[in-house]
Motif scaffolding. Structure first.
Motif, mmCIF file in Angstrom:
data_model
loop_
_atom_site.group_PDB
_atom_site.id
_atom_site.type_symbol
_atom_site.label_atom_id
_atom_site.label_comp_id
_atom_site.label_asym_id
_atom_site.label_seq_id
_atom_site.Cartn_x
_atom_site.Cartn_y
_atom_site.Cartn_z
ATOM 1 N N ASP A 3 -5.093 -8.289 13.143
ATOM 2 C CA ASP A 3 -5.888 -7.282 12.450
ATOM 3 C C ASP A 3 -5.467 -5.880 12.872
ATOM 4 O OD1 ASP A 3 -7.293 -9.278 11.178
ATOM 5 O OD2 ASP A 3 -9.014 -9.201 12.537
ATOM 6 N N LEU A 6 -2.423 -4.879 10.926
ATOM 7 C CA LEU A 6 -2.788 -4.553 9.555
ATOM 8 C C LEU A 6 -3.432 -3.171 9.471
ATOM 9 C CD1 LEU A 6 -4.249 -7.887 8.119
ATOM 10 C CD2 LEU A 6 -2.196 -6.695 7.367
ATOM 11 N N GLN A 7 -4.301 -2.877 10.416
ATOM 12 C CA GLN A 7 -4.952 -1.571 10.422
ATOM 13 C C GLN A 7 -3.933 -0.456 10.634
ATOM 14 O OE1 GLN A 7 -7.929 -0.671 9.669
ATOM 15 N NE2 GLN A 7 -9.178 -2.513 9.777
ATOM 16 N N ALA A 10 -2.088 -0.018 7.323
ATOM 17 C CA ALA A 10 -2.941 0.626 6.327
ATOM 18 C C ALA A 10 -3.096 2.112 6.607
ATOM 19 C CB ALA A 10 -4.305 -0.053 6.302
ATOM 20 N N LEU A 24 -7.191 -4.899 1.679
ATOM 21 C CA LEU A 24 -6.685 -6.236 1.973
ATOM 22 C C LEU A 24 -7.240 -7.194 0.933
ATOM 23 C CD1 LEU A 24 -5.296 -8.311 3.936
ATOM 24 C CD2 LEU A 24 -7.506 -8.462 5.113
ATOM 25 N N ALA A 29 -8.354 -11.853 2.773
ATOM 26 C CA ALA A 29 -9.625 -11.143 2.592
ATOM 27 C C ALA A 29 -10.786 -12.117 2.434
ATOM 28 C CB ALA A 29 -9.543 -10.222 1.390
ATOM 29 N N THR A 39 0.259 -12.037 3.070
ATOM 30 C CA THR A 39 -0.769 -11.018 3.243
ATOM 31 C C THR A 39 -0.607 -9.995 2.131
ATOM 32 O OG1 THR A 39 -0.857 -11.304 5.653
ATOM 33 C CG2 THR A 39 -1.681 -9.219 4.765
ATOM 34 N N LEU A 41 -1.636 -6.495 0.384
ATOM 35 C CA LEU A 41 -2.250 -5.185 0.582
ATOM 36 C C LEU A 41 -2.195 -4.416 -0.733
ATOM 37 C CD1 LEU A 41 -0.891 -3.976 4.061
ATOM 38 C CD2 LEU A 41 -3.114 -4.992 3.519
ATOM 39 N N LEU A 140 -9.315 -1.372 4.119
ATOM 40 C CA LEU A 140 -8.711 -1.076 5.425
ATOM 41 C C LEU A 140 -8.541 0.423 5.657
ATOM 42 C CD1 LEU A 140 -5.878 -3.796 5.609
ATOM 43 C CD2 LEU A 140 -8.211 -3.895 6.533
ATOM 44 N N ALA A 141 -8.361 1.170 4.588
ATOM 45 C CA ALA A 141 -8.214 2.622 4.707
ATOM 46 C C ALA A 141 -8.785 3.257 3.450
ATOM 47 C CB ALA A 141 -6.747 3.014 4.883
#
Length: 275
Positions: A3, A6-7, A10, A24, A29, A39, A41, A140-141
């Motif tokens: 995670d 991923l953060q 993002a 996500l 998700a 994955t 995005l 995520l963002a």
């Protein structure tokens, strides 16, 4: 992929000019992913997207051969993006035009929808899938707060869309009739095509009646079968129907008879679920 990784990705994506936020999506998700899952995005953008900056970021995360497309390069509805390998894991960057998502949400609220031709999508891309992606995704963002507002609106399944998808079952019944014309010729390819679309229409109608977003053709029949109130043994019966499609007119007729029964049961199920 962790995670935290991923953060990080993002946050870096959100710093690119034109990017409004990152979501996500997919099985990750929904918490249904496996070790082999990609994955996904969603890169939501407005105005002009800085593709050069995205390419530089893709190479940083995915290696020197990584690249992204210009918006629209993959087709009209799968807008573009990149297929990357990051930390030895497949990661898909998928563009989403924020203005187009807003239009799709407005149309869904009015009960207006269509399936759009797109390579890799034999049923077609439903425009309301853009809305479902936001509703089911994990933000995520969101530096400007636009995605949070959009997600709150998208999570309220539009009653007009529910009614429109159930009303769309007329096409499933129509497809049974036109497919029967191909039976005497043993045209199994045409019958199979009609059946695929027929069951796709049924799956969307069942999800609509249940007020659930269906955003992917893959697994659509299984997802419909899992809905409370769906016709009994829906997936197994769909599989059995396709097992009859082999060019023998008698077996093709049997497939269409079974499909017609499922359409009738789907219509009844939708009526019960929508009460």
């Amino acid at each position: 992929m962790s995670d935290a990784r991923l953060q990080e990705m993002a946050a870096r994506l959100a710093g690119v000019a034109g990017v409004a936020g990152v979501v996500l999506g997919g099985s990750r998700a929904r918490g249904t992913h496996t070790a082999d899952s990609d994955t996904d995005l969603g890169i939501y953008y407005g105005g002009t997207l800085d593709v050069d900056a995205l390419n530089a970021l893709a190479r940083e995360f995915g290696g020197p051969s990584a690249r992204v497309t210009a918006p629209g390069e993959w087709g009209p509805w799968v807008d573009g993006g990149g297929w990357l390998t990051v930390d030895a894991r497949p990661v898909d960057w998928l563009y989403r035009d924020l203005a187009r998502v807003e239009r799709a949400l407005s149309d869904a609220g009015s009960g207006v929808y269509a399936f759009h031709v797109q390579a890799g999508h034999p049923l077609g891309v439903p425009d309301f899938a853009y809305v479902g992606e936001v509703a089911l995704g994990v933000i995520l963002a969101d530096p400007f707060g636009a995605l949070s507002v959009l997600q709150q609106r998208a999570r309220l399944y539009p009653p007009a869309l529910r009614q429109a998808l159930v009303a769309g079952l007329w096409e499933a019944d129509f497809l049974v009739g036109v497919a029967r014309k191909a039976v005497p010729r043993g045209d199994s390819a045409y019958v199979a095509g009609c059946l695929f679309r027929l069951f796709g229409v049924c799956a969307h109608a069942l999800h609509g009646a249940a007020g659930r977003w269906l955003i992917n053709e893959k697994g659509a029949v299984a997802a419909a079968a899992a809905l409370p109130g769906a016709p009994a043994h829906f997936k197994q019966r769909v599989d059995q129907v396709f097992g009859f499609v082999d060019g023998d007119p008698m077996r093709l007729s049997k497939a269409l008879d079974a499909a017609a029964d499922l359409v009738l049961e789907t219509t009844d199920a939708c009526a019960m679920m929508a009460r």
